[in-house]
Scaffold this active site. Structure first.
Site, PDB file in Angstrom:
ATOM      1  N   CYS A 165       2.001   1.985  12.412  1.00 26.13           N
ATOM      2  CA  CYS A 165       3.207   2.746  12.087  1.00 26.13           C
ATOM      3  C   CYS A 165       3.540   3.708  13.211  1.00 26.13           C
ATOM      4  O   CYS A 165       4.640   4.193  13.315  1.00 26.13           O
ATOM      5  CB  CYS A 165       2.998   3.526  10.802  1.00 26.13           C
ATOM      6  SG  CYS A 165       2.120   2.570   9.579  1.00 26.13           S
ATOM      7  N   GLN A 198      -7.510  -0.017   3.900  1.00 26.90           N
ATOM      8  CA  GLN A 198      -8.270  -0.594   5.026  1.00 26.90           C
ATOM      9  C   GLN A 198      -9.681  -0.992   4.623  1.00 26.90           C
ATOM     10  O   GLN A 198     -10.366  -1.664   5.389  1.00 26.90           O
ATOM     11  CB  GLN A 198      -8.336   0.407   6.194  1.00 26.90           C
ATOM     12  CG  GLN A 198      -7.007   0.657   6.863  1.00 26.90           C
ATOM     13  CD  GLN A 198      -6.499  -0.538   7.673  1.00 26.90           C
ATOM     14  OE1 GLN A 198      -7.245  -1.475   7.986  1.00 26.90           O
ATOM     15  NE2 GLN A 198      -5.223  -0.531   8.017  1.00 26.90           N
ATOM     16  N   THR A 217      11.516  -7.183 -11.130  1.00 25.38           N
ATOM     17  CA  THR A 217      10.997  -8.532 -11.394  1.00 25.38           C
ATOM     18  C   THR A 217       9.728  -8.765 -10.579  1.00 25.38           C
ATOM     19  O   THR A 217       9.683  -8.466  -9.384  1.00 25.38           O
ATOM     20  CB  THR A 217      12.067  -9.587 -11.039  1.00 25.38           C
ATOM     21  OG1 THR A 217      13.213  -9.315 -11.840  1.00 25.38           O
ATOM     22  CG2 THR A 217      11.575 -10.996 -11.309  1.00 25.38           C
ATOM     23  N   GLY A 251       0.812  -1.215   0.000  1.00 25.26           N
ATOM     24  CA  GLY A 251       0.000   0.000   0.000  1.00 25.26           C
ATOM     25  C   GLY A 251       0.843   1.262   0.000  1.00 25.26           C
ATOM     26  O   GLY A 251       0.490   2.254  -0.644  1.00 25.26           O
ATOM     27  N   THR A 252       1.951   1.239   0.716  1.00 23.87           N
ATOM     28  CA  THR A 252       2.786   2.437   0.811  1.00 23.87           C
ATOM     29  C   THR A 252       3.289   2.845  -0.574  1.00 23.87           C
ATOM     30  O   THR A 252       3.201   4.021  -0.956  1.00 23.87           O
ATOM     31  CB  THR A 252       3.979   2.165   1.756  1.00 23.87           C
ATOM     32  OG1 THR A 252       3.457   1.831   3.045  1.00 23.87           O
ATOM     33  CG2 THR A 252       4.892   3.365   1.876  1.00 23.87           C
ATOM     34  N   SER A 312      -3.757  -3.234  -0.448  1.00 25.30           N
ATOM     35  CA  SER A 312      -2.611  -3.951   0.098  1.00 25.30           C
ATOM     36  C   SER A 312      -3.058  -5.327   0.567  1.00 25.30           C
ATOM     37  O   SER A 312      -4.006  -5.440   1.353  1.00 25.30           O
ATOM     38  CB  SER A 312      -2.048  -3.149   1.276  1.00 25.30           C
ATOM     39  OG  SER A 312      -1.014  -3.874   1.886  1.00 25.30           O
ATOM     40  N   ALA A 313      -2.366  -6.366   0.080  1.00 24.23           N
ATOM     41  CA  ALA A 313      -2.824  -7.742   0.311  1.00 24.23           C
ATOM     42  C   ALA A 313      -2.885  -8.135   1.788  1.00 24.23           C
ATOM     43  O   ALA A 313      -3.788  -8.864   2.207  1.00 24.23           O
ATOM     44  CB  ALA A 313      -1.899  -8.708  -0.438  1.00 24.23           C
ATOM     45  N   HIS A 314      -1.925  -7.649   2.574  1.00 24.89           N
ATOM     46  CA  HIS A 314      -1.846  -8.183   3.948  1.00 24.89           C
ATOM     47  C   HIS A 314      -2.941  -7.668   4.873  1.00 24.89           C
ATOM     48  O   HIS A 314      -3.043  -8.106   6.019  1.00 24.89           O
ATOM     49  CB  HIS A 314      -0.450  -7.944   4.553  1.00 24.89           C
ATOM     50  CG  HIS A 314      -0.145  -6.539   4.959  1.00 24.89           C
ATOM     51  ND1 HIS A 314      -0.102  -6.157   6.278  1.00 24.89           N
ATOM     52  CD2 HIS A 314       0.159  -5.443   4.244  1.00 24.89           C
ATOM     53  CE1 HIS A 314       0.234  -4.867   6.353  1.00 24.89           C
ATOM     54  NE2 HIS A 314       0.395  -4.418   5.133  1.00 24.89           N
ATOM     55  N   ASN A 366      -7.569   4.171   8.979  1.00 27.84           N
ATOM     56  CA  ASN A 366      -6.941   3.033   9.638  1.00 27.84           C
ATOM     57  C   ASN A 366      -6.956   3.131  11.157  1.00 27.84           C
ATOM     58  O   ASN A 366      -6.871   2.115  11.834  1.00 27.84           O
ATOM     59  CB  ASN A 366      -5.497   2.863   9.153  1.00 27.84           C
ATOM     60  CG  ASN A 366      -4.742   4.164   9.136  1.00 27.84           C
ATOM     61  OD1 ASN A 366      -5.136   5.116   8.465  1.00 27.84           O
ATOM     62  ND2 ASN A 366      -3.657   4.226   9.877  1.00 27.84           N
TER      63      ASN A 366
HETATM   64  N1  PLP Z   1      -2.662   3.068   3.903  1.00 25.63           N
HETATM   65  C1  PLP Z   1      -3.353   2.708   4.989  1.00 25.63           C
HETATM   66  C2  PLP Z   1      -4.676   3.335   5.273  1.00 25.63           C
HETATM   67  C3  PLP Z   1      -2.825   1.748   5.860  1.00 25.63           C
HETATM   68  O1  PLP Z   1      -3.505   1.400   6.945  1.00 25.63           O
HETATM   69  C4  PLP Z   1      -1.566   1.173   5.554  1.00 25.63           C
HETATM   70  C5  PLP Z   1      -0.943   0.186   6.484  1.00 25.63           C
HETATM   71  O2  PLP Z   1      -1.071   0.281   7.682  1.00 25.63           O
HETATM   72  C6  PLP Z   1      -0.906   1.572   4.392  1.00 25.63           C
HETATM   73  C7  PLP Z   1      -1.483   2.522   3.588  1.00 25.63           C
HETATM   74  C8  PLP Z   1       0.411   0.982   4.004  1.00 25.63           C
HETATM   75  O3  PLP Z   1       0.241  -0.285   3.444  1.00 25.63           O
HETATM   76  P1  PLP Z   1       1.482  -1.325   3.410  1.00 25.63           P
HETATM   77  O4  PLP Z   1       1.644  -1.816   4.805  1.00 25.63           O
HETATM   78  O5  PLP Z   1       1.018  -2.402   2.476  1.00 25.63           O
HETATM   79  O6  PLP Z   1       2.655  -0.598   2.890  1.00 25.63           O
END
Ligand code: PLP
Length: 378
Positions: A324, A178, A236, A73-74, A198-200, A150
Site C-alpha cells: 500500500c 499476514q 449479495t 482484510g481491509t 484475507s484470502a489473497h 506485513n
Molecule cells: N492487514 C494487513 C496486515 C495486510 O498486510 C493487508 C494487505 O496488505 C491488509 C490488512 C488488507 O487486506 P486486503 O488486501 O485483503 O484488503
C-alpha cells in the site's frame, strides 16, 4: 518465476492456488445462484457458502457462526475497529505498527470522538505488553494488535495481549492477515475476540476475507443491506470467493509446517548472503520471532528510492515496505516506530510457488543492484 519476473512479493499478494481455482469454477459458472434466493439454485449456493464457512471456522478453531465473510482484510479490520467503537463508545488502543486498514479506522474513530492510544514497539517491532497494561487503565472499546507485521514480519505477543485484555474484560482484535496460512493461528490457543484474515495472502482470490467475531461481541455494522452475514454485512454473498478461500486455506494449513521450514531456510540463506556481501545492511526485526517467508533489509547510505526501480528493471518484483505504500518515498510508519528510518529498505516475501532457484537468482541480482547503487550514491 512468474513469466519473466522473479516474483518475491507474496506478502503483497499471492497467485491463486490451483485447488482454489478449481473449487471456484462452478460458482463462476452454472452454480451462480444467490444464496439468499428461496429456490434450488439459491440453495446450492447457500450450501456451498455455509460449507466454506464451516471449513474456515474449523481451521481457525472457531464456530461457523463466528465467521463473517467480507470483501477482504481491509473491510474486516474496519468492521473490527470502527464497528466496535461505534457499538461501545470507549477508547481505541492500537500498536504503532498496524496496517493502514487499522490505523485509518482508529483515526476515523478519533474523528468521531474516540480516545485513541498508540502503543509503542521496540526496535524489533515488538509490542511491550507493559505499554498495553498501562493503556488498559482507561475504558477501551477495542485493543488492536496485529498477529504479524506485513512490512518486517515481526510476530507480536498476541497470546499475552489476549490474556491482558481478557483479564480487563476488553475486546481484543488481531489483524492476522499476514499470519493465517503461514504460522499456526487458532482462536482457541489465542483467545482473541476479533480476528481479520484475507484470502489473497494465502493463495485464495483477491477481494474476499473474513472477520472472526467471538460469540457475544457487539459490533455496529458498516454496510447495511439485505441482512446477509447475520446482519453484520449486507450485500449479495461472494460464493465463489468464499469457496476459493476455504480451498486455499485448507491447502495452506496442510502444507504449513513443511512450507514454513522450506521458505524459512530460503529466507535465511538470502538474509545471510546479503548480510555477508553488503556493507551496512541490517535486517529489520532481527532477533524477533518473525514470519518465515518475510525478509526486510535496510541498506545504509543508499537513497531509499533507487533500489526498487532498479530491481524492477531487472525483473525482480519486491516491495519497499507494505504494498500500500510502495512508490511512496517517505519512511514507513513501521520503520519509524522501530527507529530504523532513513535507509533504503526492501521487503522480500516468498510464497507457495517460490523455488530455491528463484531466491538464488533474485539474490544475485540484488547484490549487483546494491553494488551499483552504492557506487553512485552521494
Ligand atoms: N492487514 C494487513 C496486515 C495486510 O498486510 C493487508 C494487505 O496488505 C491488509 C490488512 C488488507 O487486506 P486486503 O488486501 O485483503 O484488503
Amino acid at each position: 518465476m512468474n513469466g519473466d519476473t522473479l516474483y518475491l512479493d507474496h506478502a503483497a499478494t499471492t497467485p491463486l492456488r490451483p485447488e482454489a481455482r478449481e473449487a471456484m469454477a462452478p460458482f463462476l459458472d452454472d452454480r451462480f445462484g444467490n444464496p439468499s434466493s428461496a429456490h434450488g439454485t439459491g440453495r446450492t449456493a447457500r450450501l456451498a457458502l455455509e460449507e466454506a464457512r464451516e471449513r474456515i471456522a474449523a481451521l481457525l478453531g472457531a464456530d461457523p457462526v463466528e465467521i463473517l465473510f467480507t470483501a477482504g482484510g481491509t473491510e474486516a479490520d474496519n468492521l473490527a475497529v470502527l464497528g466496535r467503537w461505534r457499538a461501545d463508545g470507549g477508547g481505541v488502543a492500537l500498536s504503532a505498527v498496524e496496517h493502514s486498514a487499522v490505523r485509518r479506522s482508529a483515526a476515523r474513530a478519533g474523528v468521531e470522538g474516540a480516545q485513541v492510544t498508540t502503543l509503542a514497539v521496540d526496535e524489533r517491532g515488538r509490542l511491550d505488553p507493559a505499554a498495553l497494561e498501562e493503556a488498559l487503565h482507561e475504558p477501551l472499546s477495542v485493543v488492536s494488535v496485529m498477529w504479524a507485521n506485513n512490512e518486517v514480519g515481526t510476530i507480536q505477543p498476541v497470546e499475552r495481549v489476549a490474556e491482558l485484555c481478557r483479564d480487563r474484560g476488553v475486546v481484543f482484535h488481531t489483524d492476522a492477515v499476514q499470519a493465517v496460512g503461514h504460522v499456526p493461528v487458532s482462536v482457541r490457543d489465542v483467545p482473541c475476540d476479533l480476528l481479520a484474515l484475507s484470502a489473497h495472502k494465502f493463495g485464495g482470490p483477491r477481494g474476499v476475507g473474513a472477520l472472526y467475531v467471538r460469540n457475544g461481541v457487539a459490533l455496529e455494522p458498516l454496510i447495511y443491506g439485505g441482512g446477509q452475514e447475520r446482519g453484520f454485512r449486507g450485500g449479495t454473498s461472494n460464493v465463489a470467493g468464499a469457496v476459493g478461500m476455504a480451498a486455499a486455506l485448507e491447502r495452506a494449513a496442510g502444507d504449513r509446517a513443511r512450507e514454513a521450514d522450506r521458505l524459512g531456510r530460503l529466507r535465511d540463506r538470502l538474509e545471510a548472503r546479503i548480510l555477508d556481501a553488503v556493507d551496512g545492511a541490517t535486517v529489520n526485526g532481527a532477533g524477533a520471532d518473525r514470519l518465515p517467508h518475510v525478509l526486510s533489509v535496510s541498506l545504509r547510505g543508499i537513497p531509499s528510492d533507487v533500489l526498487l526501480p532498479a530491481l524492477d528493471l531487472e525483473g525482480v518484483a519486491v516491495s519497499s515496505g507494505s504494498a500500500c505504500h510502495s512508490g511512496a518515498t517517505s519512511p514507513s510508519h513501521v520503520l519509524v516506530a522501530m527507529g530504523a528510518e532513513g535507509d533504503a529498505t526492501i521487503r522480500f516475501s516468498l510464497g507457495w510457488p517460490t523455488t530455491a532457484e528463484d531466491v538464488e537468482a533474485a539474490g544475485d541480482i540484488f547484490l549487483q543492484v546494491a553494488d551499483r547503487a552504492r557506487a553512485v550514491a552521494p
